[in-house]
Scaffold this motif. Structure first.
Motif, mmCIF file in Angstrom:
data_model
loop_
_atom_site.group_PDB
_atom_site.id
_atom_site.type_symbol
_atom_site.label_atom_id
_atom_site.label_comp_id
_atom_site.label_asym_id
_atom_site.label_seq_id
_atom_site.Cartn_x
_atom_site.Cartn_y
_atom_site.Cartn_z
ATOM 1 N N PHE A 48 -36.571 71.511 -4.386
ATOM 2 C CA PHE A 48 -34.350 71.730 -4.668
ATOM 3 C C PHE A 48 -34.932 70.740 -6.128
ATOM 4 N N ALA A 49 -33.351 71.210 -7.224
ATOM 5 C CA ALA A 49 -33.282 70.612 -8.255
ATOM 6 C C ALA A 49 -31.649 71.322 -8.663
ATOM 7 N N LEU A 50 -31.454 70.416 -9.164
ATOM 8 C CA LEU A 50 -29.742 70.402 -10.175
ATOM 9 C C LEU A 50 -30.494 70.719 -11.173
ATOM 10 N N LEU A 75 -34.339 70.295 -15.868
ATOM 11 C CA LEU A 75 -35.228 70.328 -14.422
ATOM 12 C C LEU A 75 -35.445 68.600 -14.300
ATOM 13 N N GLU A 76 -35.159 68.103 -13.264
ATOM 14 C CA GLU A 76 -35.157 66.678 -12.869
ATOM 15 C C GLU A 76 -35.910 66.737 -11.482
ATOM 16 N N VAL A 77 -37.611 66.996 -11.821
ATOM 17 C CA VAL A 77 -38.181 66.838 -10.956
ATOM 18 C C VAL A 77 -39.324 66.992 -11.351
ATOM 19 N N VAL A 82 -38.411 76.399 -19.587
ATOM 20 C CA VAL A 82 -37.802 74.666 -18.702
ATOM 21 C C VAL A 82 -38.708 73.089 -18.689
ATOM 22 N N ILE A 83 -37.586 72.333 -18.670
ATOM 23 C CA ILE A 83 -38.122 71.142 -19.490
ATOM 24 C C ILE A 83 -37.610 70.577 -18.022
ATOM 25 N N LEU A 84 -39.573 69.825 -17.589
ATOM 26 C CA LEU A 84 -39.565 68.817 -16.583
ATOM 27 C C LEU A 84 -39.411 67.366 -16.619
ATOM 28 N N THR A 85 -37.988 66.605 -16.567
ATOM 29 C CA THR A 85 -38.046 65.681 -17.219
ATOM 30 C C THR A 85 -38.102 64.449 -15.938
ATOM 31 N N THR A 145 -34.541 58.588 -20.150
ATOM 32 C CA THR A 145 -33.736 58.594 -20.668
ATOM 33 C C THR A 145 -32.319 59.383 -21.312
ATOM 34 N N GLN A 146 -33.179 60.640 -20.672
ATOM 35 C CA GLN A 146 -31.891 61.844 -21.079
ATOM 36 C C GLN A 146 -30.999 61.680 -19.392
#
Length: 342
Positions: free
Chosen positions: A130-132, A163-165, A190-193, A202-203
């Motif tokens: 799951f991701a937002l 995606l904050e995953v 897609v950037i994974l953070t 930070t983001q």
């Protein structure tokens, strides 16, 4: 010799300006990020379906510098993010600052984490996903009701999603992103953070202006009247635990966030917005966010929406030139949670 005279002609009406493409504007920023992978402690690889994945904190350390760059990508190229050294009045050594001359598009049409992406454990190969999704590719898909309200949809030929995953999205989620955005795999990044990383922390703190815009939207303030915005929030060290990390980033905004909005509205509307915006209007205000989250059984949707707001706001009216102020920061609460004296 007679003097020639010019015949006056009626000036043509200027053509209406086309809305900015958040995906097109963010592509140079993405190229810059990809060009500084080693410097900013990132990695890039080919993901499901052949899309480009940028790892900003899963298998590599990532960095605060990368988080600042990702913040600007998230804002669709319509915002600027910087680090500022704090002073005694700030009560914290490092702050993230953001600015935008088009805050509604930058924050709500791009930066806001509003695109729900999910896959069952069967679909995801053993572990539910799951991701937002946030960032400019949201505006290509336009799957959220918010885009109907904004009257905005991008049609660029490349897109970027954040995606904050802590893992890459499974194949089924990537297929959905590509289909909804009408992109080929080579056109999607897609950037994974993960929030527990430096870039991730930070983001998220860099969303302080976006949080104010979303709260204004919830309050029913006419978004077309918001013409400029800036904000700042203290940057904590990332916490290794995911829940604590999420709590810190939320607390940074709820108790340390400061936002200045400029609105094309009269004094009454500006004053009401300033009074209604700060997080202190919520009965859940006053406790660390992680504790509030736990109390509501880790369900975001059970938390009072009024809590999701900056601590202190200024709203300036273009009509009168007056500025209205409300709320205040609570650095004592943040320092109690984050600081250990040597």
């Amino acid at each position: 010799m007679t003097k020639a005279t010019a015949t006056p002609t009626s000036a043509a009406a200027p053509a209406p300006a086309m809305p900015a493409s958040v995906n097109s504007l963010s592509q140079p920023l993405l190229a810059r990020l990809l060009g500084r992978l080693a410097e900013w402690k990132l990695a890039s690889y080919s993901g499901p379906q052949g899309i480009t994945i940028v790892d900003a904190g899963v298998a590599v350390p990532g960095s605060v510098a990368a988080g600042i760059a990702i913040t600007e990508i998230c804002m669709g190229g319509l915002g600027q993010a910087t680090l500022r050294q704090g002073n005694d009045a700030d009560g914290w050594p490092t702050l993230v600052e953001v600015h935008s001359a088009q805050p509604v598009l930058a924050c709500l049409a791009s930066q806001y984490a509003g695109w729900s992406l999910a896959a069952s454990k069967e679909e995801a190969g053993g572990k539910k996903f799951f991701a937002l999704g946030s960032g400019p590719a949201r505006a290509l898909a336009g799957k959220e009701a918010l885009f109907d309200e904004l009257g905005y949809q991008d049609q660029a030929e490349a897109g970027c999603l954040v995606l904050e995953v802590d893992r890459a999205p499974p194949d089924v989620a990537v297929q959905k992103i590509l289909r909804d955005c009408k992109l080929r795999p080579e056109q999607l990044t897609v950037i994974l953070t993960p929030t527990s990383s430096q870039a991730g922390t930070t983001q998220v703190v860099g969303r302080v202006l976006e949080v104010a815009l979303h709260k204004a939207h919830v309050l029913g303030f006419p978004l077309a009247s918001v013409v400029a915005g800036s904000g700042s929030a203290p940057l904590p060290a990332p916490a290794p635990d995911g829940i604590e990390a999420m709590g810190r980033t939320n607390d940074a905004i709820l108790y340390g966030g400061r936002v200045h909005l400029t609105v094309d509205a009269d004094d009454a509307a500006a004053r009401e917005l300033a009074q209604s915006l700060p997080s202190a209007n919520s009965p859940d205000y006053g406790r660390p966010f992680a504790a509030v989250f736990k109390e509501y059984d880790y369900d975001f949707y059970q938390i009072d929406p009024a809590l999701f707001a900056p601590a202190e706001v200024w709203v300036s009216s273009l009509g009168s030139g007056n500025t209205w102020h409300a709320g205040k920061t609570d650095m004592a609460l943040l320092r109690e949670q984050w600081l250990r004296e040597a």
